[in-house]
Design a protein around this motif. Structure first.
Motif, PDB file in Angstrom:
ATOM      1  N   SER A  21       4.547  10.274  17.085  1.00 33.29           N
ATOM      2  CA  SER A  21       4.831  11.071  15.900  1.00 33.29           C
ATOM      3  C   SER A  21       5.090  10.143  14.726  1.00 33.29           C
ATOM      4  N   CYS A  22       4.757  10.601  13.550  1.00 33.90           N
ATOM      5  CA  CYS A  22       5.038   9.857  12.329  1.00 33.90           C
ATOM      6  C   CYS A  22       5.631  10.841  11.337  1.00 33.90           C
ATOM      7  N   ALA A  23       6.917  10.675  11.057  1.00 36.49           N
ATOM      8  CA  ALA A  23       7.612  11.563  10.130  1.00 36.49           C
ATOM      9  C   ALA A  23       7.602  10.961   8.733  1.00 36.49           C
ATOM     10  N   ALA A  24       7.235  11.774   7.761  1.00 36.42           N
ATOM     11  CA  ALA A  24       7.137  11.314   6.376  1.00 36.42           C
ATOM     12  C   ALA A  24       8.232  11.942   5.533  1.00 36.42           C
ATOM     13  N   SER A  25       8.686  11.187   4.565  1.00 39.91           N
ATOM     14  CA  SER A  25       9.673  11.707   3.619  1.00 39.91           C
ATOM     15  C   SER A  25       9.458  11.057   2.261  1.00 39.91           C
ATOM     16  N   GLY A  26       9.978  11.689   1.241  1.00 38.25           N
ATOM     17  CA  GLY A  26      10.005  11.080  -0.077  1.00 38.25           C
ATOM     18  C   GLY A  26       8.962  11.571  -1.039  1.00 38.25           C
ATOM     19  N   SER A  27       7.952  12.271  -0.564  1.00 37.63           N
ATOM     20  CA  SER A  27       6.924  12.747  -1.473  1.00 37.63           C
ATOM     21  C   SER A  27       6.235  13.955  -0.844  1.00 37.63           C
ATOM     22  N   THR A  28       5.218  14.441  -1.468  1.00 39.35           N
ATOM     23  CA  THR A  28       4.511  15.619  -0.976  1.00 39.35           C
ATOM     24  C   THR A  28       3.549  15.217   0.129  1.00 39.35           C
ATOM     25  N   PHE A  29       4.020  15.352   1.356  1.00 42.04           N
ATOM     26  CA  PHE A  29       3.251  14.891   2.516  1.00 42.04           C
ATOM     27  C   PHE A  29       1.874  15.521   2.555  1.00 42.04           C
ATOM     28  N   SER A  30       1.776  16.796   2.194  1.00 41.67           N
ATOM     29  CA  SER A  30       0.512  17.509   2.329  1.00 41.67           C
ATOM     30  C   SER A  30      -0.573  16.984   1.400  1.00 41.67           C
ATOM     31  N   SER A  31      -0.230  16.116   0.473  1.00 40.85           N
ATOM     32  CA  SER A  31      -1.235  15.563  -0.426  1.00 40.85           C
ATOM     33  C   SER A  31      -1.781  14.225   0.048  1.00 40.85           C
ATOM     34  N   TYR A  32      -1.277  13.719   1.176  1.00 43.99           N
ATOM     35  CA  TYR A  32      -1.662  12.396   1.654  1.00 43.99           C
ATOM     36  C   TYR A  32      -2.665  12.480   2.807  1.00 43.99           C
ATOM     37  N   ASN A  33      -3.644  11.612   2.742  1.00 44.06           N
ATOM     38  CA  ASN A  33      -4.491  11.355   3.893  1.00 44.06           C
ATOM     39  C   ASN A  33      -3.763  10.347   4.790  1.00 44.06           C
ATOM     40  N   MET A  34      -3.844  10.561   6.091  1.00 38.26           N
ATOM     41  CA  MET A  34      -3.043   9.778   7.027  1.00 38.26           C
ATOM     42  C   MET A  34      -3.914   9.075   8.059  1.00 38.26           C
ATOM     43  N   GLY A  35      -3.445   7.901   8.475  1.00 42.54           N
ATOM     44  CA  GLY A  35      -4.180   7.163   9.498  1.00 42.54           C
ATOM     45  C   GLY A  35      -3.243   6.569  10.529  1.00 42.54           C
ATOM     46  N   TRP A  36      -3.804   6.296  11.702  1.00 44.10           N
ATOM     47  CA  TRP A  36      -3.114   5.535  12.748  1.00 44.10           C
ATOM     48  C   TRP A  36      -3.913   4.252  12.978  1.00 44.10           C
ATOM     49  N   PHE A  37      -3.198   3.158  13.062  1.00 42.89           N
ATOM     50  CA  PHE A  37      -3.774   1.852  13.364  1.00 42.89           C
ATOM     51  C   PHE A  37      -2.963   1.233  14.503  1.00 42.89           C
ATOM     52  N   ARG A  38      -3.516   0.189  15.100  1.00 47.51           N
ATOM     53  CA  ARG A  38      -2.773  -0.537  16.130  1.00 47.51           C
ATOM     54  C   ARG A  38      -3.055  -2.024  16.024  1.00 47.51           C
ATOM     55  N   GLN A  39      -2.109  -2.785  16.529  1.00 52.10           N
ATOM     56  CA  GLN A  39      -2.258  -4.242  16.503  1.00 52.10           C
ATOM     57  C   GLN A  39      -1.715  -4.822  17.793  1.00 52.10           C
ATOM     58  N   ALA A  40      -2.588  -5.465  18.526  1.00 51.62           N
ATOM     59  CA  ALA A  40      -2.214  -6.153  19.760  1.00 51.62           C
ATOM     60  C   ALA A  40      -1.868  -7.600  19.423  1.00 51.62           C
ATOM     61  N   PRO A  41      -1.089  -8.270  20.269  1.00 47.91           N
ATOM     62  CA  PRO A  41      -0.710  -9.665  20.001  1.00 47.91           C
ATOM     63  C   PRO A  41      -1.934 -10.546  19.808  1.00 47.91           C
ATOM     64  N   GLY A  42      -1.929 -11.313  18.723  1.00 43.55           N
ATOM     65  CA  GLY A  42      -3.014 -12.240  18.460  1.00 43.55           C
ATOM     66  C   GLY A  42      -4.275 -11.616  17.900  1.00 43.55           C
ATOM     67  N   LYS A  43      -4.229 -10.316  17.637  1.00 47.00           N
ATOM     68  CA  LYS A  43      -5.412  -9.620  17.125  1.00 47.00           C
ATOM     69  C   LYS A  43      -5.120  -8.995  15.764  1.00 47.00           C
ATOM     70  N   GLU A  44      -6.198  -8.668  15.061  1.00 46.85           N
ATOM     71  CA  GLU A  44      -6.050  -8.005  13.776  1.00 46.85           C
ATOM     72  C   GLU A  44      -5.700  -6.530  13.965  1.00 46.85           C
ATOM     73  N   ARG A  45      -5.111  -5.973  12.937  1.00 44.62           N
ATOM     74  CA  ARG A  45      -4.808  -4.550  12.962  1.00 44.62           C
ATOM     75  C   ARG A  45      -6.121  -3.760  12.935  1.00 44.62           C
TER      76      ARG A  45
END
Length: 127
Positions: A21-45
């Protein structure tokens, strides 16, 4: 400005499932496009999945397509990543990210597209 806080990571056996889960606060969440990324040790995101502000379009990396699903609940200011059939190679720190700009062609998969990032949550998949 938007603040992002991920949760739901942990240790799971191969073949298992987790929901981030990713909880957002501080602005109008519904106006944002959202992404998930990952980063393993020694690798790029790397890109995992993305969803537009309305939830009407989603995108995913080839490596997770059919196993992971991104969704959002704008009433709860939260974006989710359901991860099924987990593999040891899915082990990484997972980050959610937000941008208030529309996606350009394949822009959803680029780290540079996103303006705001969470602190990340560790996912470890044991074999």
């Amino acid at each position: 400005q938007v603040q992002l806080v991920e949760s739901g990571g942990g240790l799971v056996q191969a073949g298992g499932s987790l929901r981030l889960s990713c909880a957002a606060s501080g602005s109008t969440f519904s106006s944002y496009n959202m992404g998930w990324f990952r980063q393993a040790p020694g690798k790029e995101r790397e890109f995992v999945a993305a969803i537009v502000w309305s939830g009407g379009s989603t995108y995913s990396a080839d490596s997770v397509r059919g196993r992971f699903a991104i969704s959002r609940d704008n009433a709860k200011n939260t974006v989710y990543l359901q991860m099924n059939s987990l593999k040891p190679e899915d082990t990484a720190v997972y980050y959610c990210a937000a941008t208030g700009r529309p996606y350009s062609s394949r822009g959803y998969s680029r780290v540079s597209t996103y303006d705001y990032w969470g602190q990340g949550t560790q996912v470890t998949v044991s074999s």
